[in-house]
Design a protein around this motif. Structure first.
Motif, PDB file in Angstrom:
ATOM      1  N   THR A  28      -9.077   4.940 -15.692  1.00  0.00           N
ATOM      2  CA  THR A  28      -8.507   4.491 -14.427  1.00  0.00           C
ATOM      3  C   THR A  28      -7.304   3.594 -14.690  1.00  0.00           C
ATOM      4  N   TRP A  29      -6.312   3.738 -13.853  1.00  0.00           N
ATOM      5  CA  TRP A  29      -5.122   2.882 -13.878  1.00  0.00           C
ATOM      6  C   TRP A  29      -5.099   2.169 -12.536  1.00  0.00           C
ATOM      7  N   ILE A  30      -5.135   0.849 -12.557  1.00  0.00           N
ATOM      8  CA  ILE A  30      -5.084   0.074 -11.315  1.00  0.00           C
ATOM      9  C   ILE A  30      -3.744  -0.649 -11.258  1.00  0.00           C
ATOM     10  N   ILE A  31      -2.923  -0.214 -10.316  1.00  0.00           N
ATOM     11  CA  ILE A  31      -1.597  -0.791 -10.135  1.00  0.00           C
ATOM     12  C   ILE A  31      -1.739  -1.948  -9.149  1.00  0.00           C
ATOM     13  N   PRO A  32      -1.352  -3.155  -9.552  1.00  0.00           N
ATOM     14  CA  PRO A  32      -1.554  -4.319  -8.682  1.00  0.00           C
ATOM     15  C   PRO A  32      -0.650  -4.298  -7.446  1.00  0.00           C
ATOM     16  N   ILE A  33      -1.095  -5.010  -6.449  1.00  0.00           N
ATOM     17  CA  ILE A  33      -0.438  -5.069  -5.147  1.00  0.00           C
ATOM     18  C   ILE A  33       1.045  -5.407  -5.245  1.00  0.00           C
ATOM     19  N   GLU A  34       1.402  -6.329  -6.127  1.00  0.00           N
ATOM     20  CA  GLU A  34       2.796  -6.782  -6.196  1.00  0.00           C
ATOM     21  C   GLU A  34       3.750  -5.704  -6.721  1.00  0.00           C
ATOM     22  N   ARG A  35       3.211  -4.649  -7.311  1.00  0.00           N
ATOM     23  CA  ARG A  35       4.062  -3.567  -7.812  1.00  0.00           C
ATOM     24  C   ARG A  35       4.050  -2.329  -6.909  1.00  0.00           C
ATOM     25  N   MET A  36       3.320  -2.405  -5.809  1.00  0.00           N
ATOM     26  CA  MET A  36       3.184  -1.238  -4.932  1.00  0.00           C
ATOM     27  C   MET A  36       4.113  -1.322  -3.722  1.00  0.00           C
ATOM     28  N   LYS A  37       4.698  -0.195  -3.379  1.00  0.00           N
ATOM     29  CA  LYS A  37       5.594  -0.105  -2.229  1.00  0.00           C
ATOM     30  C   LYS A  37       4.903  -0.526  -0.936  1.00  0.00           C
TER      31      LYS A  37
END
Length: 165
Positions: A28-37
């Motif tokens: 799993t790859w969890i992209i944090p909120i601050e990097r999401m559009k």
């Protein structure tokens, strides 16, 4: 480019990825909120093929520390690769016309394939990190649909492997 195709993330999400976001144990790859559009964390199930690519990247770059970028900038390892790198590689590969293919087109290719395979539209939209347009639905439905998305991404990885030879 291969990891972009296998995960269907946005190029900015791929470029900014760090090793602390990747969990090899759960694929799993969890992209944090601050990097999401859309300003919400994004869970990306990783196919066996995506995990294999990540393992190859670690060998090539030698980066494994939590804060290290998967794709460090060649001039400054503390920064991710340049925003133009992926499309520049496509141009060098002969895709020199905007109408032929650009990195963002990987998401459309995946979406078309997933819908044609009969995956639930909401699962496809969650995989693309799209948010529900209806405010009430968005407020109440927080389902990530991970079991279906894991199957979808593995099927997608298998499909890409079958067409790439």
């Amino acid at each position: 480019m291969r990891l972009l195709l296998l995960t269907s993330v946005r190029t900015a999400e791929l470029r900014g990825a760090t090793w602390k976001e990747i969990d090899f144990n759960t694929a799993t790859w969890i992209i944090p909120i601050e990097r999401m559009k859309m300003r919400r964390p994004h869970i990306v199930p990783l196919s066996a093929q995506a995990v294999q690519v990540l393992e190859q990247i670690q060998k090539i770059t030698g980066t494994k520390a939590a804060d290290d970028h998967l794709f460090p900038n060649v001039k400054d390892k503390s920064r991710p690769m340049a925003a133009t790198t992926i499309n520049a590689a496509l141009i060098r590969a002969g895709f020199n016309n905007e109408r032929l293919f650009r990195a963002h087109g990987a998401r459309g290719t995946f979406s078309t394939w997933a819908h044609e395979q009969g995956f639930a539209p909401l699962a496809v939209e969650r995989q693309l990190a799209h948010v529900e347009k209806n405010r009430a639905s968005r407020a109440y439905n927080k389902a990530e649909l991970l079991p279906e998305r894991r199957k979808m991404m593995q099927d997608w990885g298998d499909y890409l492997q079958s067409v790439s030879g």
